[in-house]
Write a protein that holds these residues in place. Structure first.
Motif, PDB file in Angstrom:
ATOM      1  N   VAL A 169       0.820  -1.239   0.064  1.00 15.36           N
ATOM      2  CA  VAL A 169       0.014  -0.035  -0.018  1.00 15.36           C
ATOM      3  C   VAL A 169       0.903   1.406  -0.010  1.00 15.36           C
ATOM      4  CG1 VAL A 169      -1.819   1.319   1.322  1.00 15.36           C
ATOM      5  CG2 VAL A 169      -1.636  -1.264   1.198  1.00 15.36           C
ATOM      6  N   GLY A 170       1.975   1.168   0.813  1.00 13.01           N
ATOM      7  CA  GLY A 170       2.916   2.259   0.838  1.00 13.01           C
ATOM      8  C   GLY A 170       3.259   2.671  -0.515  1.00 13.01           C
ATOM      9  N   ALA A 171       3.871   1.883  -1.201  1.00 11.97           N
ATOM     10  CA  ALA A 171       4.312   1.647  -2.751  1.00 11.97           C
ATOM     11  C   ALA A 171       3.510   2.516  -3.615  1.00 11.97           C
ATOM     12  CB  ALA A 171       5.033   0.455  -3.110  1.00 11.97           C
ATOM     13  N   LEU A 172       2.337   1.959  -3.387  1.00 12.80           N
ATOM     14  CA  LEU A 172       1.049   2.761  -4.389  1.00 12.80           C
ATOM     15  C   LEU A 172       0.973   4.317  -3.934  1.00 12.80           C
ATOM     16  CD1 LEU A 172      -1.223  -0.333  -4.707  1.00 12.80           C
ATOM     17  CD2 LEU A 172       0.426   0.330  -6.352  1.00 12.80           C
ATOM     18  N   VAL A 173       0.769   4.251  -2.857  1.00 11.32           N
ATOM     19  CA  VAL A 173       0.315   5.561  -2.176  1.00 11.32           C
ATOM     20  C   VAL A 173       1.301   6.778  -2.309  1.00 11.32           C
ATOM     21  CG1 VAL A 173      -0.366   7.140  -0.352  1.00 11.32           C
ATOM     22  CG2 VAL A 173      -1.374   4.638  -0.571  1.00 11.32           C
ATOM     23  N   ILE A 221       7.940   2.907   4.862  1.00 13.00           N
ATOM     24  CA  ILE A 221       9.028   2.855   4.391  1.00 13.00           C
ATOM     25  C   ILE A 221       8.820   1.895   3.166  1.00 13.00           C
ATOM     26  CG2 ILE A 221       9.416   0.065   5.233  1.00 13.00           C
ATOM     27  CD1 ILE A 221      11.804   3.205   4.804  1.00 13.00           C
ATOM     28  N   GLY A 222       7.596   1.540   2.853  1.00 14.20           N
ATOM     29  CA  GLY A 222       7.361   0.909   1.512  1.00 14.20           C
ATOM     30  C   GLY A 222       7.294   1.913   0.448  1.00 14.20           C
ATOM     31  N   GLY A 223       7.088   3.220   0.656  1.00 12.64           N
ATOM     32  CA  GLY A 223       7.358   4.031  -0.356  1.00 12.64           C
ATOM     33  C   GLY A 223       8.800   4.700  -0.638  1.00 12.64           C
ATOM     34  N   SER A 224       9.744   4.320   0.151  1.00  7.42           N
ATOM     35  CA  SER A 224      11.083   4.688  -0.128  1.00  7.42           C
ATOM     36  C   SER A 224      11.728   4.596  -1.478  1.00  7.42           C
ATOM     37  CB  SER A 224      11.996   4.131   0.808  1.00  7.42           C
ATOM     38  OG  SER A 224      12.091   2.703   0.728  1.00  7.42           O
ATOM     39  N   ILE A 225      11.412   3.130  -1.967  1.00  6.14           N
ATOM     40  CA  ILE A 225      12.040   2.401  -3.273  1.00  6.14           C
ATOM     41  C   ILE A 225      11.629   3.297  -4.341  1.00  6.14           C
ATOM     42  CG2 ILE A 225      12.184   0.542  -4.794  1.00  6.14           C
ATOM     43  CD1 ILE A 225      12.541  -1.231  -2.497  1.00  6.14           C
ATOM     44  N   PRO A 226      10.308   3.538  -4.633  1.00  3.99           N
ATOM     45  CA  PRO A 226       9.801   4.279  -5.841  1.00  3.99           C
ATOM     46  C   PRO A 226      10.397   5.568  -5.612  1.00  3.99           C
ATOM     47  CG  PRO A 226       8.314   3.220  -5.019  1.00  3.99           C
ATOM     48  CD  PRO A 226       9.220   2.910  -3.756  1.00  3.99           C
ATOM     49  N   ILE A 227      10.428   6.490  -4.474  1.00  7.27           N
ATOM     50  CA  ILE A 227      10.855   7.710  -4.460  1.00  7.27           C
ATOM     51  C   ILE A 227      12.308   7.949  -4.742  1.00  7.27           C
ATOM     52  CG2 ILE A 227      10.939   9.785  -2.892  1.00  7.27           C
ATOM     53  CD1 ILE A 227       8.408   8.671  -1.524  1.00  7.27           C
ATOM     54  N   VAL A 228      13.300   7.010  -4.251  1.00  7.28           N
ATOM     55  CA  VAL A 228      14.527   7.124  -4.147  1.00  7.28           C
ATOM     56  C   VAL A 228      15.033   7.103  -5.602  1.00  7.28           C
ATOM     57  CG1 VAL A 228      16.740   5.671  -3.706  1.00  7.28           C
ATOM     58  CG2 VAL A 228      15.180   6.391  -1.859  1.00  7.28           C
ATOM     59  N   TYR A 229      14.659   5.991  -6.276  1.00  7.50           N
ATOM     60  CA  TYR A 229      15.100   5.852  -7.896  1.00  7.50           C
ATOM     61  C   TYR A 229      14.378   7.062  -8.468  1.00  7.50           C
ATOM     62  CZ  TYR A 229      17.092   1.195  -6.658  1.00  7.50           C
ATOM     63  OH  TYR A 229      17.691   0.379  -6.227  1.00  7.50           O
ATOM     64  N   THR A 230      13.361   7.482  -8.498  1.00 11.12           N
ATOM     65  CA  THR A 230      12.641   8.515  -9.323  1.00 11.12           C
ATOM     66  C   THR A 230      13.353   9.776  -8.884  1.00 11.12           C
ATOM     67  OG1 THR A 230      10.628   7.318  -9.208  1.00 11.12           O
ATOM     68  CG2 THR A 230      10.716   9.873  -9.768  1.00 11.12           C
ATOM     69  N   SER A 631       6.494  13.182 -15.264  1.00  9.43           N
ATOM     70  CA  SER A 631       5.124  13.456 -14.676  1.00  9.43           C
ATOM     71  C   SER A 631       4.399  12.291 -14.103  1.00  9.43           C
ATOM     72  CB  SER A 631       4.063  14.157 -15.639  1.00  9.43           C
ATOM     73  OG  SER A 631       3.956  13.447 -16.548  1.00  9.43           O
ATOM     74  N   LYS A 632       4.797  10.995 -14.708  1.00  9.51           N
ATOM     75  CA  LYS A 632       4.390   9.537 -14.312  1.00  9.51           C
ATOM     76  C   LYS A 632       5.085   8.691 -13.512  1.00  9.51           C
ATOM     77  CE  LYS A 632       0.925  10.264 -17.873  1.00  9.51           C
ATOM     78  NZ  LYS A 632       1.260  11.408 -18.496  1.00  9.51           N
ATOM     79  N   ARG A 633       6.362   9.152 -13.680  1.00 10.99           N
ATOM     80  CA  ARG A 633       7.674   8.245 -13.115  1.00 10.99           C
ATOM     81  C   ARG A 633       7.436   7.674 -11.722  1.00 10.99           C
ATOM     82  NH1 ARG A 633      11.758  11.306 -14.590  1.00 10.99           N
ATOM     83  NH2 ARG A 633      11.336  10.353 -16.866  1.00 10.99           N
ATOM     84  N   GLY A 634       6.989   8.355 -10.836  1.00  7.21           N
ATOM     85  CA  GLY A 634       7.123   7.787  -9.495  1.00  7.21           C
ATOM     86  C   GLY A 634       5.678   7.032  -9.385  1.00  7.21           C
ATOM     87  N   THR A 635       4.608   7.453  -9.905  1.00  2.32           N
ATOM     88  CA  THR A 635       3.289   6.724  -9.977  1.00  2.32           C
ATOM     89  C   THR A 635       3.488   5.303 -10.801  1.00  2.32           C
ATOM     90  OG1 THR A 635       2.108   8.886 -10.288  1.00  2.32           O
ATOM     91  CG2 THR A 635       0.904   6.474 -10.721  1.00  2.32           C
ATOM     92  N   ALA A 636       4.241   5.356 -11.931  1.00  2.00           N
ATOM     93  CA  ALA A 636       4.576   3.885 -12.454  1.00  2.00           C
ATOM     94  C   ALA A 636       5.357   3.210 -11.570  1.00  2.00           C
ATOM     95  CB  ALA A 636       4.972   4.139 -13.942  1.00  2.00           C
ATOM     96  N   PHE A 637       6.565   3.608 -11.129  1.00  2.08           N
ATOM     97  CA  PHE A 637       7.274   2.902 -10.324  1.00  2.08           C
ATOM     98  C   PHE A 637       6.586   2.402  -9.114  1.00  2.08           C
ATOM     99  CE2 PHE A 637      12.166   1.842 -10.325  1.00  2.08           C
ATOM    100  CZ  PHE A 637      12.064   1.037  -8.929  1.00  2.08           C
ATOM    101  N   GLY A 638       5.869   3.157  -8.481  1.00  4.80           N
ATOM    102  CA  GLY A 638       5.162   2.725  -7.282  1.00  4.80           C
ATOM    103  C   GLY A 638       4.307   1.511  -7.478  1.00  4.80           C
ATOM    104  N   ILE A 639       3.423   1.491  -8.777  1.00  7.26           N
ATOM    105  CA  ILE A 639       2.602   0.421  -9.162  1.00  7.26           C
ATOM    106  C   ILE A 639       3.535  -0.707  -9.341  1.00  7.26           C
ATOM    107  CG2 ILE A 639       1.216  -0.626 -10.764  1.00  7.26           C
ATOM    108  CD1 ILE A 639       0.092   2.423 -11.281  1.00  7.26           C
ATOM    109  N   LEU A 640       4.499  -0.688  -9.988  1.00  8.36           N
ATOM    110  CA  LEU A 640       5.325  -1.911 -10.242  1.00  8.36           C
ATOM    111  C   LEU A 640       5.957  -2.463  -8.820  1.00  8.36           C
ATOM    112  CD1 LEU A 640       7.154  -0.685 -13.344  1.00  8.36           C
ATOM    113  CD2 LEU A 640       5.324  -2.361 -13.232  1.00  8.36           C
ATOM    114  N   ASN A 641       6.315  -1.658  -7.999  1.00  8.10           N
ATOM    115  CA  ASN A 641       7.198  -2.056  -6.760  1.00  8.10           C
ATOM    116  C   ASN A 641       5.844  -2.686  -6.163  1.00  8.10           C
ATOM    117  OD1 ASN A 641       8.118  -1.173  -3.678  1.00  8.10           O
ATOM    118  ND2 ASN A 641       9.753  -1.942  -5.164  1.00  8.10           N
TER     119      ASN A 641
END
Length: 693
Positions: A169-173, A221-230, A631-641
């Motif tokens: 859930v954290g990765a998606l949000v 912490i689930g949202g860290s990976i999408p944000i860090v790489y983006t 404009s969609k990079r974080g959203t897409a990476f969050g869904i994939l994660n």
């Protein structure tokens, strides 16, 4: 008789309702009239218009709601002007959007790669390390926590499940929010939530609170990976992205090493705990959780001094802020390289502004504070959902489907085998232990003092008369259909011990942990329990197997060669070959697991599998941030994660179900997933020379 009025008319009406003009004999022009209407007296005409100015005369059709012709012309003229204005703005925005990626890439090349990127590299690496640590915390503390808080097997499985669900859930949000709120701001929120609730979990004495705090920590912490790489991607120029994003992946490995090493050094030492009054007992496994907060704390402190991503600011029409940050990057790098005289020459950067931005700007200046807050956040959520829906656009749909398949297949096999390896080692230990069990049948022991430990034994139909069991440990012992008469148990500690169908007469249990759950279908006659140790009790020597820490440590260390190789060759041979080749070679490695007949062999093949498959992870994370627009990079990476976490949840249940039954099915499932993902990965577009869109 002649009509004097008609005598002055020189022109007759030809059609009803048609206007005609006349000229009198004196040469004056007349006025138009309609022949259907009767003539009007002069006095009547003057009375009708008396008191009305010429400017205030009303158009006849206005009584019937018919607009004046001049108004129609003016409206049409305004509509044409508005249409031309919108067309010019759309063309200008399209041109700006096409020029922004090339211009931004040129600016990043002018800024160079140097001290600023390396500072950001270590700060974001610590955030990634915090995510790696959290992935190991639950597994390490669970053997101790289940005894300290009396957690049942069902609740124990619930803890691991909820933590992964929270990360999903954290990765998606947070992946979606970082495209609208900013990379830096969201990363600060993520790390703060993780720190707060991880800290609170150290002091949670009840299992319910502990579960809640770990869930909230996982959500953060689930949202860290999408944000860090983006975040890091948008500070790198094209020829540096693959290599340095791969180096960044090493921090996840360092997180595993840190967690394994500190768990090995802290958890088995019961004396390292402390108490706060009588309510809070802080055992060593809680101290371990506190120590695991250090990477997240260091990352939070560091990120406070880092700027927002300039690419995010430009995408949101914040030109001046982006320009200042880019100049800071430029000056920091060239000053460190000994060229402080170099000047940042960029004066104008294309910044397209969206309708949503204009709407928020208008609403931000109107209404009450609560209304403004509501408008901003509702609009932001609408934009996030619109971003998610836009990922299904035709130009993104096919590559998105391929990425989903590759992410799922790699995560399913990797996390599935990650569960299978330690569980298989535990099962082998159990089988080896069971093979050495000693069985005593119909033994009779009378007036004997047991002052030595009983370990790994089965006693069937025995008789124990006037015996004393004092200050001993009973481990993995089972008494079946036995008689205890006039016996005395004092200061006895037991682990995995059971009395089944026994008869116990005139016996005293003093200060022991032998209580109701230890006796199954037993008959008690005149039996006394004095000062019993009810509930669960920690035994760190038994509940913390050093082998498990060693396996995790070696598994984390094994990915080091794969990380180095993938980083060095990511920009040379391309992302697609790295991903496809790594997954196909990893699938071949899974068949070697069929040859694992000992604990050492399982550990060896585990290290080999991790070392090979990590290259696929690095390539997949690099290509995921390069394929999607900013404009969609974080959203897409969050869904994939999030899909990765979903695959991990499924794999943990599926692979664990076959432990002790067969190892062929888990190995075949891992092999099929890796082959499928590797072949699909070869269909992905190469992004090695792609400018960030």
């Amino acid at each position: 008789m002649d009509d004097p009025y008609h005598n002055n008319v020189n022109q007759q009406m030809t059609e009803p309702g048609e206007y005609t003009y006349h000229q009198d004999g004196r040469g004056h022009d007349g006025y138009p009239y309609q022949t259907d209407y009767p003539p009007q007296e002069e006095d009547a005409a003057s009375d009708a218009t008396e008191g009305a100015d010429e400017d205030d005369q009303m158009y006849e059709g206005e009584y019937q709601g018919i607009p004046h012709p001049d108004e129609i012309k003016e409206a049409r003229r305004a509509a044409r002007m508005e249409a031309r204005r919108k067309a010019r703005l759309a063309a200008q925005q399209e041109e700006e959007e096409e020029n922004l990626p090339e211009q931004y890439e040129t600016i990043m090349e002018d800024c160079g790669h140097g001290r600023f990127q390396w500072m950001l590299f270590f700060v974001l690496g610590l955030a990634l390390m915090a995510d790696g640590v959290d992935g190991f915390v639950v597994g390490f503390v669970l053997p101790s926590a289940e005894k300290d808080m009396c957690i049942s097997n069902a609740d124990k499985g619930l803890l691991g499940l909820l933590v992964y669900v929270a990360m999903l859930v954290g990765a998606l949000v947070w992946g979606g929010l970082c495209d609208k709120m900013g990379r830096r701001k969201c990363l600060i929120y993520v790390l703060s939530i993780d720190l707060l609730f991880s800290f609170l979990s150290c002091f949670a004495q009840g299992y319910g609170f502990f579960l809640f705090f770990r869930f909230c920590s996982g959500f953060g912490i689930g949202g860290s990976i999408p944000i860090v790489y983006t975040y890091f991607t948008e500070f790198l120029q094209m020829d540096k992205r693959g290599e340095h994003l791969s180096w960044l992946c090493m921090f996840w490995m360092l997180g595993g090493l840190y967690a394994s090493f500190t768990a090995w050094g802290i958890i088995p030492h019961y004396g390292w705990g402390f108490a706060i009054g009588t309510e809070f007992q802080i055992h060593s496994w809680r101290v371990f959780i506190l120590v695991c907060l250090f990477p997240a704390l260091a990352a939070l402190i560091g990120i406070i001094f880092m700027p927002e991503s300039p690419r995010f600011l430009l995408e949101n029409a914040r030109h001046d802020e982006a320009w200042m940050i880019l100049r800071r990057v430029h000056d920091t790098n060239w000053k460190a390289k000994g060229e402080p005289e170099r000047v940042f020459t960029v004066t104008n950067i294309k910044t397209p502004q969206t309708q949503e931005d204009e709407f928020i700007e208008i609403q931000s200046e109107t209404g009450t504070a609560f209304q403004r807050w509501t408008v901003r956040h509702v609009t932001m959520l609408q934009q996030v959902m619109a971003n998610v829906m836009s990922l299904s656009a035709p130009e993104l749909r096919l590559q998105g489907l391929f990425l989903v398949i590759v992410w799922f297949c790699l995560a399913f096999s990797y996390h599935g085998l990650g569960v299978w390896f330690p569980d298989m080692i535990k099962y082998m230990q159990y089988e080896e232990y069971e093979s050495k069990v000693r069985v005593f049948h119909r033994e009779r022991v009378e007036r004997f003092h047991f002052n030595f430990s009983l370990v790994n034994q089965v006693h069937q139909e025995g008789e124990y008369i006037h015996d004393k069991f004092a200050n001993i440990e009973i481990k993995s012992v089972k008494f079946e259909d036995s008689l205890f008469e006039n016996c005395y148990f004092e200061d006895v500690r037991s682990t995995n011990t059971l009395f089944e169908n026994c008869t116990i007469k005139n016996t005293v249990f003093y200060n022991t942990d032998l209580w109701q759950e230890k006796f199954k279908d037993c008959r008690m006659e005149n039996t006394t329990f004095l000062h019993p140790k009810k509930g669960c009790h920690l035994n760190f020597k038994e509940e913390n197997d050093i082998v498990i820490y060693m396996v995790s440590f070696l598994g984390s260390l094994a990915v080091l060669p794969g990380n180095i190789i993938s980083a060095l060759f990511m920009d040379k041979i391309g992302r697609i070959r790295i991903i496809g080749g790594s997954m196909l070679v990893s699938s071949a490695c899974t068949f070697l697991l069929l040859l694992s007949f000992s604990q050492g062999a399982v550990i060896c093949w585990q290290c080999l599998f991790y070392g090979v498959s990590v290259a696929a992870w690095n390539g997949l994370e690099v290509i995921s941030v390069e394929l999607y627009p900013s404009s969609k990079r974080g959203t897409a990476f969050g869904i994939l994660n999030g899909i990765c976490k979903f695959a991990a949840i499924i794999a943990s249940f599926v692979f664990a179900a076959f432990i002790g039954i067969t190892k062929i099915i888990p190995i075949l499932m891992a092999f099929a997933a890796l082959v499928c993902g590797g072949l699909v990965a070869l269909k992905l577009p190469e992004t090695r020379e792609k400018i960030l869109s």
